[in-house]
Design an enzyme around this catalytic site. Structure first.
Site, PDB file in Angstrom:
ATOM      1  N   ARG A  58      -8.792   5.705  -9.034  1.00 55.96           N
ATOM      2  CA  ARG A  58      -8.817   4.494  -8.198  1.00 55.96           C
ATOM      3  C   ARG A  58      -9.402   4.873  -6.842  1.00 55.96           C
ATOM      4  O   ARG A  58      -8.770   5.600  -6.082  1.00 55.96           O
ATOM      5  CB  ARG A  58      -7.411   3.953  -7.997  1.00 55.96           C
ATOM      6  CG  ARG A  58      -6.739   3.394  -9.244  1.00 55.96           C
ATOM      7  CD  ARG A  58      -5.341   2.888  -8.884  1.00 55.96           C
ATOM      8  NE  ARG A  58      -4.775   2.019  -9.890  1.00 55.96           N
ATOM      9  CZ  ARG A  58      -3.826   2.387 -10.755  1.00 55.96           C
ATOM     10  NH1 ARG A  58      -3.353   3.618 -10.726  1.00 55.96           N
ATOM     11  NH2 ARG A  58      -3.350   1.529 -11.630  1.00 55.96           N
ATOM     12  N   CYS A  64      -5.628   1.930 -19.587  1.00 57.06           N
ATOM     13  CA  CYS A  64      -5.199   2.694 -18.411  1.00 57.06           C
ATOM     14  C   CYS A  64      -4.170   1.953 -17.543  1.00 57.06           C
ATOM     15  O   CYS A  64      -3.957   2.326 -16.401  1.00 57.06           O
ATOM     16  CB  CYS A  64      -6.397   3.109 -17.567  1.00 57.06           C
ATOM     17  SG  CYS A  64      -7.293   1.740 -16.847  1.00 57.06           S
ATOM     18  N   ASN A 117      -2.150  -3.819 -16.686  1.00 53.34           N
ATOM     19  CA  ASN A 117      -1.337  -4.453 -15.632  1.00 53.34           C
ATOM     20  C   ASN A 117      -1.870  -5.843 -15.336  1.00 53.34           C
ATOM     21  O   ASN A 117      -1.128  -6.817 -15.264  1.00 53.34           O
ATOM     22  CB  ASN A 117      -1.369  -3.631 -14.345  1.00 53.34           C
ATOM     23  CG  ASN A 117      -1.004  -2.174 -14.574  1.00 53.34           C
ATOM     24  OD1 ASN A 117      -0.360  -1.857 -15.560  1.00 53.34           O
ATOM     25  ND2 ASN A 117      -1.434  -1.310 -13.670  1.00 53.34           N
ATOM     26  N   ASP A 118      -3.196  -5.898 -15.137  1.00 54.39           N
ATOM     27  CA  ASP A 118      -3.782  -7.198 -14.829  1.00 54.39           C
ATOM     28  C   ASP A 118      -3.910  -8.061 -16.079  1.00 54.39           C
ATOM     29  O   ASP A 118      -3.593  -9.248 -16.052  1.00 54.39           O
ATOM     30  CB  ASP A 118      -5.150  -7.012 -14.162  1.00 54.39           C
ATOM     31  CG  ASP A 118      -5.002  -6.784 -12.664  1.00 54.39           C
ATOM     32  OD1 ASP A 118      -4.222  -7.521 -12.040  1.00 54.39           O
ATOM     33  OD2 ASP A 118      -5.648  -5.867 -12.129  1.00 54.39           O
ATOM     34  N   HIS A 150       0.830  -1.204   0.000  1.00 53.26           N
ATOM     35  CA  HIS A 150       0.000   0.000   0.000  1.00 53.26           C
ATOM     36  C   HIS A 150       0.861   1.248   0.000  1.00 53.26           C
ATOM     37  O   HIS A 150       0.527   2.243  -0.622  1.00 53.26           O
ATOM     38  CB  HIS A 150      -0.906   0.020   1.223  1.00 53.26           C
ATOM     39  CG  HIS A 150      -1.722  -1.211   1.337  1.00 53.26           C
ATOM     40  ND1 HIS A 150      -2.210  -1.696   2.516  1.00 53.26           N
ATOM     41  CD2 HIS A 150      -2.118  -2.068   0.378  1.00 53.26           C
ATOM     42  CE1 HIS A 150      -2.865  -2.802   2.286  1.00 53.26           C
ATOM     43  NE2 HIS A 150      -2.825  -3.057   1.010  1.00 53.26           N
ATOM     44  N   GLU A 179      -9.740  -6.638 -17.860  1.00 52.80           N
ATOM     45  CA  GLU A 179      -8.483  -7.016 -17.209  1.00 52.80           C
ATOM     46  C   GLU A 179      -8.228  -8.514 -17.251  1.00 52.80           C
ATOM     47  O   GLU A 179      -7.218  -8.986 -16.759  1.00 52.80           O
ATOM     48  CB  GLU A 179      -8.497  -6.552 -15.746  1.00 52.80           C
ATOM     49  CG  GLU A 179      -8.750  -5.068 -15.595  1.00 52.80           C
ATOM     50  CD  GLU A 179      -8.663  -4.607 -14.157  1.00 52.80           C
ATOM     51  OE1 GLU A 179      -7.557  -4.283 -13.712  1.00 52.80           O
ATOM     52  OE2 GLU A 179      -9.709  -4.572 -13.473  1.00 52.80           O
ATOM     53  N   ARG A 231       2.309 -10.020 -11.539  1.00 55.87           N
ATOM     54  CA  ARG A 231       2.851  -8.662 -11.687  1.00 55.87           C
ATOM     55  C   ARG A 231       3.662  -8.210 -10.487  1.00 55.87           C
ATOM     56  O   ARG A 231       4.393  -7.224 -10.554  1.00 55.87           O
ATOM     57  CB  ARG A 231       1.716  -7.661 -11.985  1.00 55.87           C
ATOM     58  CG  ARG A 231       0.709  -7.510 -10.862  1.00 55.87           C
ATOM     59  CD  ARG A 231      -0.542  -6.764 -11.316  1.00 55.87           C
ATOM     60  NE  ARG A 231      -0.541  -5.379 -10.886  1.00 55.87           N
ATOM     61  CZ  ARG A 231      -1.616  -4.587 -10.918  1.00 55.87           C
ATOM     62  NH1 ARG A 231      -2.774  -5.035 -11.380  1.00 55.87           N
ATOM     63  NH2 ARG A 231      -1.550  -3.351 -10.512  1.00 55.87           N
ATOM     64  N   ARG A 285     -13.572   4.541 -10.714  1.00 53.26           N
ATOM     65  CA  ARG A 285     -13.609   3.084 -10.688  1.00 53.26           C
ATOM     66  C   ARG A 285     -14.065   2.653  -9.293  1.00 53.26           C
ATOM     67  O   ARG A 285     -13.510   3.108  -8.291  1.00 53.26           O
ATOM     68  CB  ARG A 285     -12.226   2.506 -10.976  1.00 53.26           C
ATOM     69  CG  ARG A 285     -12.225   0.987 -10.900  1.00 53.26           C
ATOM     70  CD  ARG A 285     -10.907   0.404 -11.300  1.00 53.26           C
ATOM     71  NE  ARG A 285      -9.929   0.514 -10.219  1.00 53.26           N
ATOM     72  CZ  ARG A 285      -8.676   0.078 -10.313  1.00 53.26           C
ATOM     73  NH1 ARG A 285      -8.253  -0.471 -11.438  1.00 53.26           N
ATOM     74  NH2 ARG A 285      -7.855   0.194  -9.311  1.00 53.26           N
TER      75      ARG A 285
END
Ligand code: PEP
Ligand code: MG
Length: 728
Positions: A452, A658, A610-611, A345, A587, A621, A488
């Protein structure tokens, strides 16, 4: 040892006293001259001419073995040992027995203390123990600069420049001064005259520690099982008779109470570095933390050391929570963590704040002192502590070049991204905090392509209230001044675990109960969030996007929640959004193969590269070993992206990209060339991406991609790089 003599004289005196009291012919001190060279710094018994001349590499000879392993060597017949190295200049062939003890502090080996004698004796456990205590005091004194002298090997610790290599977690370069999140306790009195008093001090401090741990346990309640488990371990250690007894033993041999705590801590750390078992390592690190608490109680040193935060702070910590990091906010120039992970985080926040971050920087918390000059190279994952001038100058040049580039970017910030062949690309930014919004203007982003929302949930200790969320979303919309913001909904699970939600133990969290799956199974939070969004829109336009949709049905169910929420707002008489767009993130590869009807129904799609990439290549990842193995510009990956583009074109579904790759100029260029005309990225990437797009011809890039595919290339990267070099 408490005498006031100068560095070399002190060491000479120490070796003389040890040899004398142990009845050995030789006592020598070897200290590190540089990272892997040990130097004889004082001796009683070996030839005095060898001092500061005799050197050995780490691992070489018995002394080198002690230094490398961090553990003692005790042998009656040294020349028979496999590692034995004969050093004629010292005249040591006459000595048979050898006892070498590492001089170490907090798990870091600083040198080796050796006694040798002619007769073939094995040193008793008591002698070993006694020498360990002396080694510990020498380590403390080295730390305090007691042996500072002309010779480099005697130079004070924490004065030499070191380069610490870690893992890059957020790029960027920063220069500043060290600010320790948890300042290290400095033990200024390693030796003590009055063991009875020191033992009392230790007992009093341990009592207080036990009280503190009990109180922490009471406060923890019964809900957080993991937290309780850690505290239970603390309690077990705080009551461990063995631990206390060892420290009492150290005190009876002349150490002060704090030096005794540190000696045990140091040994635990050395052990910690050697254990491979993750569980055991965790427990040893609990003991480490507990020792720090005990040290703070004994010395009265704590968070408030009175030190002033430098104007250009680089935060150094073992680890840091997202909340704590947010408190520092943008005051920080850079962050270097000893533990941490790319997906933690803290890393998410650092990225959101665009602060260069290095994780896995081994030993940084023991090496760095408050106020030390430090350079953080977030691109290479390296920290230069107390750098010398040449390194600093080269580094400043790099920062200056980056700043110059930024200036250039700022001159094109209000220009639209139109390529040489007249193609228009929309560049949006990713955000997650209110603090990101000013970047909309400074970067020239045309909107927020991905907001996000999980950060607000991650940084709190309890679930945020609807009114809080609604107020925040309203402020975001207001700051965006009419530009599009794609909110999102909560994407938690996998690596993003809320502190106040019960963690589920899943074998593969990335493939587990996350994002929209949680939202649909436990719709309370999703409903609350949707309501907060609708109210924040206050009659204006609103865009909502669902994360991690893997099949049509999930989108339908989520969309139905939006419809229900609207109905509810209507009944309550609240204003409804003037326009509402509802879309999904793509994703998982499965969604690229969804029925045509899905593409017709969904309001828009945004590719979460990314996913998508991690699932397409089956490469985690967050796993450094496999993360970079597969290139985004791999023709197979571009193939699935092209298919998505085509399907969206056929159904007139707005599409964007994105993931992080959108912010890498070369990748962005290829994405645009295969038809992705809306890219959303970190604000700092907009300038570099736009600058490349402005001087490129997408038609030509598309041809190169097609050609690379024809010839069977694995990745189009080399061909694109060549094209750029040729056209520049
Ligand atoms: C992605 O997966 O590409 C994405 C943008 O979402 P996140 O990085 O938050 O998982
Ligand atoms: Mg994602």
């Amino acid at each position: 040892m408490a005498s006031e003599a100068a560095g070399q004289a002190r060491l000479d005196m120490i070796t003389h006293l040890i040899a004398d009291s142990m009845g050995t012919e030789v006592c020598s001190v070897y200290l590190f001259r540089d990272e892997d060279t040990l130097e004889l710094c004082a001796t009683e018994g070996l030839k005095p001419e060898a001092v500061h001349k005799t050197r050995m590499r780490l691992g070489e000879g018995l002394v080198g073995r002690v230094a490398r392993t961090g553990s003692a060597v005790n042998t009656p017949n040294a020349p028979a040992e496999p590692n034995f190295r004969y050093m004629p200049e010292t005249g040591e062939e006459r000595y048979s027995s050898f006892l070498g003890i590492p001089i170490q502090r907090l798990g870091q080996v600083l040198g080796v203390l050796v006694v040798q004698s002619r007769d073939a004796r094995t040193y008793s456990a008591d002698e070993v123990y006694g020498l360990e205590v002396v080694a510990m005091v020498i380590a403390e004194m080295t730390e305090l600069g007691a042996f500072v002298g002309e010779e480099k090997a005697l130079a004070r610790l924490h004065q030499q420049s070191v380069m610490i290599k870690g893992t890059a977690a957020q790029e960027g370069a920063a220069e500043g001064h060290v600010w320790l999140h948890e300042p290290r306790v400095v033990v200024t009195n390693p030796v003590a005259e009055d063991p009875t008093r020191e033992t009392e001090r230790l007992h009093t401090a341990v009592e207080r520690l036990r009280g503190d741990v009990d109180r922490m346990l009471e406060m923890a309640g019964t809900t957080d099982k993991d937290h309780r488990q850690v505290l239970e371990t603390y309690r077990m250690f705080a009551n461990s008779k063995g631990w206390i007894r060892r420290m009492e033993g150290d005190i009876s041999r002349g150490l002060s109470a704090e030096a005794a705590v540190e000696k045990e801590q140091s040994e635990a750390r050395t052990r910690m570095m050697r254990v491979a078992d993750a569980y055991l390592r965790e427990r040893l690190s609990d003991l480490d933390d507990l020792s720090n608490r005990l040290l703070r109680l004994l010395t009265g040193q704590g968070q408030a050391t009175g030190a002033e935060m430098p104007g250009d702070p680089i935060l150094i910590a073992r680890n840091i929570g997202p909340g704590e990091l947010l408190e520092y906010g943008r005051t920080l120039r850079g962050i270097v963590l000893e533990d941490g992970s790319v997906g933690s985080h803290a890393a998410v926040i650092a990225r959101a704040l665009a602060i260069p971050l290095i994780v896995h920087a081994e030993r940084i918390t023991t090496e760095a002192l408050n106020g030390d000059h430090i350079l953080v190279d977030g691109d290479r994952g390296a920290a230069h502590l107390r750098p010398d001038e040449t390194v600093a100058t080269a580094f400043r040049d790099k920062i200056a070049m980056q700043a110059q580039a930024q200036k250039r970017y700022s001159s094109i910030r209000h220009e639209p991204a139109v390529t040489r062949d007249g193609q228009r690309v929309t560049l949006m930014m990713n955000a997650g905090l209110m603090a990101d919004l000013p970047s909309l203007d400074s970067s020239g982003a045309e909107g927020v392509g991905l907001f996000r929302t999980e950060l607000q949930f991650l940084v709190r200790n309890q679930m945020p209230r609807r009114s809080e969320l609604s107020a925040l979303y309203a402020r975001v919309l207001e700051s965006a001044g009419g530009k599009r913001v794609v909110f999102r909904t909560l994407d938690i699970g996998s690596d993003k675990v809320l502190p106040y939600m019960k963690a589920t133990d899943e074998p593969n969290p990335a493939l587990g109960w996350r994002a929209i799956r949680v939202g649909l199974d436990k719709p309370g939070v999703l409903r609350m969030q949707l309501q907060a969004l609708l109210r924040a829109a206050a009659g204006g336009p609103l865009t909502i996007m669902f994360p991690f949709v893997a099949q049509f049905e999930e989108y339908r169910a989520a969309k139905a929640e939006v419809d229900k929420a609207i109905e509810r707002e209507k009944i309550l008489g609240h204003p409804l959004p003037s326009s509402l767009e509802v879309g999904a993130m793509l994703e998982t590869p499965s969604l690229a193969f969804a029925p045509q009807k899905f593409f017709d129904e969904v309001g828009f799609l945004s590719i979460g590269g990314n996913d998508l990439k991690q699932f397409f290549f089956a490469a985690d990842r967050e796993n450094e070993r496999v993360r970079r193995r597969y290139d985004t510009l791999n023709v197979s990956f571009l193939g699935i992206l092209e298919q998505i583009v085509r399907r969206c074109e056929e159904s007139d579904t707005p599409l964007s990209f994105c993931g992080e790759d959108a912010g890498r100029p070369l990748e962005a260029l290829c994405l645009a060339a295969i038809g992705l005309r809306t890219l959303s990225m970190r604000p700092a990437s907009i300038g570099p991406v736009k600058s490349l797009l402005l001087r490129s011809d997408l038609g030509q890039v598309a041809d190169i991609i097609a050609e690379a595919r024809e010839t069977g290339e694995q990745s189009v990267r080399p061909a694109i790089l060549k094209y750029l070099r040729d056209t520049d």
